[in-house]
Design a protein around this motif. Structure first.
Motif, PDB file in Angstrom:
ATOM      1  N   GLY A   1      10.567 -58.844 -19.494  1.00 17.29           N
ATOM      2  CA  GLY A   1      10.721 -60.292 -19.608  1.00 17.29           C
ATOM      3  C   GLY A   1       9.915 -60.889 -20.736  1.00 17.29           C
ATOM      4  O   GLY A   1      10.422 -61.721 -21.508  1.00 17.29           O
ATOM      5  N   LEU A   2       8.660 -60.489 -20.865  1.00 15.91           N
ATOM      6  CA  LEU A   2       7.796 -61.077 -21.890  1.00 15.91           C
ATOM      7  C   LEU A   2       8.213 -60.654 -23.293  1.00 15.91           C
ATOM      8  O   LEU A   2       8.116 -61.451 -24.235  1.00 15.91           O
ATOM      9  CB  LEU A   2       6.341 -60.703 -21.624  1.00 15.91           C
ATOM     10  CG  LEU A   2       5.721 -61.290 -20.345  1.00 15.91           C
ATOM     11  CD1 LEU A   2       4.248 -60.923 -20.251  1.00 15.91           C
ATOM     12  CD2 LEU A   2       5.902 -62.804 -20.284  1.00 15.91           C
ATOM     13  N   ILE A   3       8.669 -59.415 -23.459  1.00 19.32           N
ATOM     14  CA  ILE A   3       9.162 -58.984 -24.779  1.00 19.32           C
ATOM     15  C   ILE A   3      10.392 -59.801 -25.162  1.00 19.32           C
ATOM     16  O   ILE A   3      10.540 -60.255 -26.307  1.00 19.32           O
ATOM     17  CB  ILE A   3       9.482 -57.478 -24.787  1.00 19.32           C
ATOM     18  CG1 ILE A   3       8.189 -56.659 -24.741  1.00 19.32           C
ATOM     19  CG2 ILE A   3      10.290 -57.105 -26.033  1.00 19.32           C
ATOM     20  CD1 ILE A   3       8.408 -55.161 -24.654  1.00 19.32           C
ATOM     21  N   GLY A   4      11.294 -60.019 -24.206  1.00 19.11           N
ATOM     22  CA  GLY A   4      12.490 -60.822 -24.477  1.00 19.11           C
ATOM     23  C   GLY A   4      12.145 -62.244 -24.866  1.00 19.11           C
ATOM     24  O   GLY A   4      12.694 -62.785 -25.838  1.00 19.11           O
TER      25      GLY A   4
ATOM     26  N   VAL B   1      15.539 -64.389 -17.938  1.00 21.45           N
ATOM     27  CA  VAL B   1      15.149 -63.939 -19.275  1.00 21.45           C
ATOM     28  C   VAL B   1      16.154 -64.370 -20.330  1.00 21.45           C
ATOM     29  O   VAL B   1      15.807 -65.019 -21.326  1.00 21.45           O
ATOM     30  CB  VAL B   1      14.952 -62.408 -19.305  1.00 21.45           C
ATOM     31  CG1 VAL B   1      14.687 -61.933 -20.737  1.00 21.45           C
ATOM     32  CG2 VAL B   1      13.795 -62.000 -18.386  1.00 21.45           C
ATOM     33  N   PHE B   2      17.427 -64.028 -20.133  1.00 22.96           N
ATOM     34  CA  PHE B   2      18.437 -64.373 -21.141  1.00 22.96           C
ATOM     35  C   PHE B   2      18.734 -65.870 -21.136  1.00 22.96           C
ATOM     36  O   PHE B   2      19.069 -66.447 -22.173  1.00 22.96           O
ATOM     37  CB  PHE B   2      19.711 -63.552 -20.913  1.00 22.96           C
ATOM     38  CG  PHE B   2      19.545 -62.102 -21.260  1.00 22.96           C
ATOM     39  CD1 PHE B   2      19.435 -61.699 -22.585  1.00 22.96           C
ATOM     40  CD2 PHE B   2      19.455 -61.141 -20.270  1.00 22.96           C
ATOM     41  CE1 PHE B   2      19.264 -60.364 -22.916  1.00 22.96           C
ATOM     42  CE2 PHE B   2      19.278 -59.801 -20.584  1.00 22.96           C
ATOM     43  CZ  PHE B   2      19.183 -59.408 -21.907  1.00 22.96           C
ATOM     44  N   GLY B   3      18.592 -66.503 -19.971  1.00 21.65           N
ATOM     45  CA  GLY B   3      18.756 -67.954 -19.920  1.00 21.65           C
ATOM     46  C   GLY B   3      17.693 -68.669 -20.715  1.00 21.65           C
ATOM     47  O   GLY B   3      17.967 -69.636 -21.431  1.00 21.65           O
ATOM     48  N   THR B   4      16.451 -68.190 -20.616  1.00 20.14           N
ATOM     49  CA  THR B   4      15.353 -68.788 -21.384  1.00 20.14           C
ATOM     50  C   THR B   4      15.581 -68.636 -22.882  1.00 20.14           C
ATOM     51  O   THR B   4      15.415 -69.583 -23.657  1.00 20.14           O
ATOM     52  CB  THR B   4      14.013 -68.134 -20.998  1.00 20.14           C
ATOM     53  OG1 THR B   4      13.731 -68.411 -19.620  1.00 20.14           O
ATOM     54  CG2 THR B   4      12.878 -68.668 -21.857  1.00 20.14           C
TER      55      THR B   4
ATOM     56  N   CYS C   1      15.938 -74.694 -13.528  1.00 28.50           N
ATOM     57  CA  CYS C   1      14.677 -74.662 -14.271  1.00 28.50           C
ATOM     58  C   CYS C   1      14.169 -73.228 -14.274  1.00 28.50           C
ATOM     59  O   CYS C   1      14.021 -72.616 -13.227  1.00 28.50           O
ATOM     60  CB  CYS C   1      13.655 -75.583 -13.609  1.00 28.50           C
ATOM     61  SG  CYS C   1      14.124 -77.320 -13.634  1.00 28.50           S
ATOM     62  N   GLY C   2      13.908 -72.718 -15.463  1.00 26.45           N
ATOM     63  CA  GLY C   2      13.550 -71.312 -15.601  1.00 26.45           C
ATOM     64  C   GLY C   2      14.645 -70.548 -16.302  1.00 26.45           C
ATOM     65  O   GLY C   2      14.435 -69.436 -16.786  1.00 26.45           O
ATOM     66  N   ALA C   3      15.832 -71.151 -16.406  1.00 19.27           N
ATOM     67  CA  ALA C   3      16.952 -70.558 -17.154  1.00 19.27           C
ATOM     68  C   ALA C   3      17.569 -71.635 -18.048  1.00 19.27           C
ATOM     69  O   ALA C   3      17.557 -71.523 -19.259  1.00 19.27           O
ATOM     70  CB  ALA C   3      17.991 -69.976 -16.198  1.00 19.27           C
ATOM     71  N   VAL C   4      18.088 -72.706 -17.455  1.00 19.46           N
ATOM     72  CA  VAL C   4      18.525 -73.886 -18.203  1.00 19.46           C
ATOM     73  C   VAL C   4      18.691 -75.009 -17.188  1.00 19.46           C
ATOM     74  O   VAL C   4      19.091 -74.768 -16.046  1.00 19.46           O
ATOM     75  CB  VAL C   4      19.845 -73.645 -18.967  1.00 19.46           C
ATOM     76  CG1 VAL C   4      20.996 -73.360 -18.030  1.00 19.46           C
ATOM     77  CG2 VAL C   4      20.179 -74.816 -19.887  1.00 19.46           C
TER      78      VAL C   4
ATOM     79  N   GLY D   1      10.094 -70.267 -18.228  1.00 24.72           N
ATOM     80  CA  GLY D   1      10.687 -68.961 -17.952  1.00 24.72           C
ATOM     81  C   GLY D   1       9.642 -67.971 -17.482  1.00 24.72           C
ATOM     82  O   GLY D   1       9.903 -67.144 -16.590  1.00 24.72           O
ATOM     83  N   ALA D   2       8.440 -68.026 -18.084  1.00 27.64           N
ATOM     84  CA  ALA D   2       7.356 -67.138 -17.670  1.00 27.64           C
ATOM     85  C   ALA D   2       6.943 -67.418 -16.227  1.00 27.64           C
ATOM     86  O   ALA D   2       6.631 -66.489 -15.463  1.00 27.64           O
ATOM     87  CB  ALA D   2       6.157 -67.299 -18.603  1.00 27.64           C
TER      88      ALA D   2
END
Length: 557
Positions: free
Chosen positions: A10-13, A90-93, A299-302, A336-337
């Motif tokens: 997640g953090l790398i993305g 992850v991809f939403g963020t 919230c957390g994705a969009v 997102g984090a």
């Protein structure tokens, strides 16, 4: 599976999103211009329009949009399994939330700090403006009404969090005065404020505060809700530098500390995941993962609510246009984090030591939420850092309360803006006045809270089932407005158009599913509101298509 691997993925993305993707969008799509005179400078009134340091503004934007949603949504959606929840977050963020938030800031900044509702008229047309503003007002009404209940319930279930939650307001007021008068450096003063906040959290663990069982015939829940809305009304009228900015900034800093504690605890304790990657033991009444996953985790994705905040308060405080990337996109990364660590917390052995025990905790869809986050997070911090569980629970409960409180502060202020905009649109003088507009905003929330005959003030929960789909439809409409703007400017539109189509499809399908559920249950009022939102969305889309066709025809000629 080790939760550390999920964290690393997640953090790398998200790091790729911040360092690479957001820079590309800011440079080649939005073309953020450091020489552009922002509305904060153009209309500086020291109250709503006020040029603000990007770190402070990031704190305001981040904590205003976060609330409890990036905790509640992921903590519920993990019921379908941790893999789909992690992928969407992850991809939403990376490709949805950061783009949406930065785009809303840029669009409002380029139109004199207008809200998304008023912006709809400038970009698409007059008929769209009112439709859009109705949806925005409904979302704000839902958020403010429900977050009042969330905070009140948290005060009752965790009385140890009452003292630090109110102490944070006093600390913020002092910081606001010191910074405004140029006494001391912002970072130094804020760090001291955060230390004081954490001292109050420690003190609160030993100083629980509870209201009497009956105050003028009202139960504690109702009394807290009235106190919270009275506070929100006053806070929404104060200049942004006095309370809103410093409170949000120290809340952002304390969330940063909270994230360090949670992420550090994962790295130190190396917990395994006890939840299934894909849950095949769901209850019979569980809704379909598609499309409901994409509105359960908003919230957390969009989230459409982010666009309201970005265009309502944040754009009025933007010092330089390039700050939109730092405030908007990085704010989405922060959220997102938080959503990512929430998934790890409620999926790992900190909450349930075995898969079977996890299934017992998550026996039906809708279970989990903030309670699971606070319980699992407290266990995680205790095992990773050795902090006593009672203090860890108070810390996390305070974090949730402060987030919900800052969202409520901004939400009431945004409702006031909309009512004042209606006053200007229809030339109704009394609606243009700050105090009257604030009373109408708070009154509408209290009407929902107590109008259903619920003496506890929890009536706002009745319309909450509409929030997920309505909020995501609003996100799609915001991306639609941004796309039309880009098309008119002759810039690449695919980066906003693809996320818009995806979110619109999922949100629209969710609204249809929920509509038939309301009909089946006999909730005709909710079904009617849902239908109004669906029809409004269709009209906004049709108006947008008409605008695009006219623009293309004019360009060819």
């Amino acid at each position: 599976m080790s939760s550390v691997l999920i964290i690393i993925f997640g953090l790398i993305g998200m790091a790729f999103g911040w360092f690479v993707y957001s820079r590309f969008i800011a440079t080649h799509v939005f073309k953020l211009d450091p020489e552009f005179v922002t509305p904060a400078h153009q209309f500086n009134d020291g109250a709503d329009f006020h040029p603000t340091n990007r770190l402070v503004l990031w704190g305001h934007h981040f904590t205003s949009v976060a609330g409890a949603a990036p905790i509640v949504g992921p903590a519920i959606a993990v019921y379908w399994g941790w893999v789909p929840a992690v992928l969407w977050v992850v991809f939403g963020t990376i490709f949805f939330a950061g783009l949406h938030d930065m785009g809303a800031l840029w669009a409002s900044n380029r139109h004199h700090g207008k809200s998304m509702g008023a912006l709809a008229e400038s970009v698409i047309g007059k008929r769209t403006r009112m439709l859009f503003m109705v949806v925005v007002f409904l979302v704000l009404l839902m958020v403010n009404s429900v977050f009042g209940v969330v905070i009140a319930n948290a005060f009752i279930t965790t009385p140890e969090a009452v003292f630090p939650a109110w102490a944070a307001i006093v600390v913020a007021l002092i910081i606001g005065q010191l910074v405004h008068r140029g006494i001391g450096k912002l970072i130094t003063i804020s760090c001291v404020g955060v230390v004081v906040l954490y001292i109050s959290i420690y003190a609160g663990s030993y100083l629980p505060i509870a209201l009497p069982a009956n105050i003028l015939g009202l139960p504690p829940e109702a009394s807290w809700i009235l106190l919270l809305f009275a506070y929100a009304a006053v806070a929404s009228l104060l200049p942004v530098w006095m309370l809103l900015q410093p409170r949000d900034f120290i809340n952002g800093m304390q969330l940063f500390v909270g994230l360090l504690l949670l992420y550090g605890a994962v790295m130190f304790s190396l917990p395994d995941i006890s939840a299934p990657a894909f849950n095949h033991q769901v209850a019979l009444d569980t809704p379909s993962i598609i499309p409901l996953l994409f509105v359960t985790i908003a919230c957390g994705a969009v989230s459409g609510f982010h666009g309201i905040v970005a265009s309502g308060t944040s754009s009025k405080q933007l010092d330089k246009e390039p700050d939109a990337r730092f405030v908007g996109y990085l704010g989405a990364v922060g959220e997102g984090a938080l959503a990512l660590i929430t998934i790890v917390t409620v999926s790992g052995v900190a909450l349930a030591t075995t898969t079977q025990e996890w299934h017992e905790t998550y026996s039906h869809f809708g279970e989990g939420g903030t309670k699971a986050f606070i319980l699992g997070g407290a266990n995680l911090i205790q095992s990773g850092w050795g902090v006593p569980r009672e203090i860890s629970e108070t810390l996390l409960a305070t974090m949730v309360i402060l987030f919900a409180g800052t969202t409520m502060d901004s939400g009431v202020r945004l409702q006031r803006y909309i009512i004042e905009e209606w006053g200007h649109i229809y030339d109704i003088q009394w609606m243009k006045k700050d105090i009257i507009a604030t009373l109408l905003a708070v009154g509408s929330c209290l009407l929902i809270a107590f109008g259903a005959g619920d003496s506890s003030g929890s009536g706002g929960m009745i319309i909450w089932p509409l929030f997920g789909s309505t909020n995501q439809l609003l996100a799609a409409m915001t991306l639609l407005i941004i796309s039309v703007m880009l098309l008119k400017l002759g810039r690449p539109v695919i980066y906003t158009l693809i996320p818009m189509v995806f979110v619109l499809t999922m949100a629209f399908l969710s609204a249809i599913v929920i509509f038939f559920e309301f009909i089946e249950k006999g909730d005709h009022l909710l079904a009617a509101i849902d239908l109004v939102v669906l029809i409004t969305t269709i009209f906004v889309i049709l108006e947008s298509i008409s605008t695009v066709r006219t623009h293309l025809a004019n360009r060819r000629s």
